[in-house]
Design a protein around this motif. Sequence first.
Motif, PDB file in Angstrom:
ATOM      1  N   LYS A   1       0.891  -1.145   0.100  1.00 29.77           N
ATOM      2  CA  LYS A   1      -0.027   0.186  -0.041  1.00 29.77           C
ATOM      3  C   LYS A   1       0.931   1.378  -0.038  1.00 29.77           C
TER       4      LYS A   1
ATOM      5  N   GLN B   1       4.209   5.650   8.491  1.00 30.16           N
ATOM      6  CA  GLN B   1       2.850   6.419   8.387  1.00 30.16           C
ATOM      7  C   GLN B   1       1.721   5.643   9.319  1.00 30.16           C
ATOM      8  N   ASN B   2       1.825   4.301   9.393  1.00 29.45           N
ATOM      9  CA  ASN B   2       0.745   3.785  10.059  1.00 29.45           C
ATOM     10  C   ASN B   2       1.087   4.025  11.784  1.00 29.45           C
TER      11      ASN B   2
ATOM     12  N   LYS C   1       9.411   0.976   0.544  1.00 29.30           N
ATOM     13  CA  LYS C   1       8.013   1.332   0.695  1.00 29.30           C
ATOM     14  C   LYS C   1       7.218   0.783   1.813  1.00 29.30           C
ATOM     15  N   ARG C   2       7.666  -0.274   2.396  1.00 23.01           N
ATOM     16  CA  ARG C   2       6.820  -1.097   3.496  1.00 23.01           C
ATOM     17  C   ARG C   2       7.402  -0.393   4.577  1.00 23.01           C
TER      18      ARG C   2
ATOM     19  N   THR D   1       1.702   5.130   0.523  1.00 19.73           N
ATOM     20  CA  THR D   1       1.440   6.423   1.545  1.00 19.73           C
ATOM     21  C   THR D   1       0.606   7.552   0.952  1.00 19.73           C
TER      22      THR D   1
ATOM     23  N   LEU E   1       5.265   2.865   4.750  1.00 20.52           N
ATOM     24  CA  LEU E   1       3.894   2.531   5.258  1.00 20.52           C
ATOM     25  C   LEU E   1       3.639   2.427   6.698  1.00 20.52           C
ATOM     26  N   GLU E   2       4.857   1.466   7.162  1.00 24.87           N
ATOM     27  CA  GLU E   2       4.745   1.317   8.640  1.00 24.87           C
ATOM     28  C   GLU E   2       5.080   2.621   9.463  1.00 24.87           C
TER      29      GLU E   2
END
Length: 195
Positions: free
Chosen positions: A95, A176-177, A169-170, A97, A173-174
Amino acid sequence: MFKSAINGLTTAWKGMTLTVGHLFASKKTREVTRVSDDNYFKRLEGTNTIQYPKQQLPVPEVGRYQLDVEMDDCIVCDLCAKICPVDCIDIVSIKATEAIGQTSDGTTKRLYAAKFDIDMAKCMYCGLCTVVCPTECITMTNTYDRTVFELSDLVYEFSDMTKEEADEKRMLLEKQNAEKQAAKLAAMKKKEEGQ
């Protein structure tokens, strides 16, 4: 007994006549014609084979052959992998961001394709993956001769993302989460203090 010997010789003579007739008639090469020609399915004079790869039969426009994926139009929806009856499509998505662009039909892309592999050794050429694709990025081409020596060479990788890029990218995403979770917890704590 005499009658069965005559019958055997007659049958052998007919078979040899047919064989010798084809032997001398095969000096002609087959003329490559389109499927739509009137004479395509009629008995041909001369040989029934073509001199492949010098000659090739024309492929129909609606033929189902090699799969191809236009990754610029792929939204990594995973529908093709889910509908595949033999599981020859392997997709790993990450996913994003934020929106990462648009396809040629204007659909917004929100997922990265960390992996998009198609194993043509497993593919049964049913065409279901091309039907369900919402952006029509997966198509069947007219390429049918993909001769290889190793079975693993029939796995085609369409994603151009490296392992390092996928890991980056992972991590984004982590991160941002984690920020969203921290903001949510802070808002809940502030709400509790306010009561």
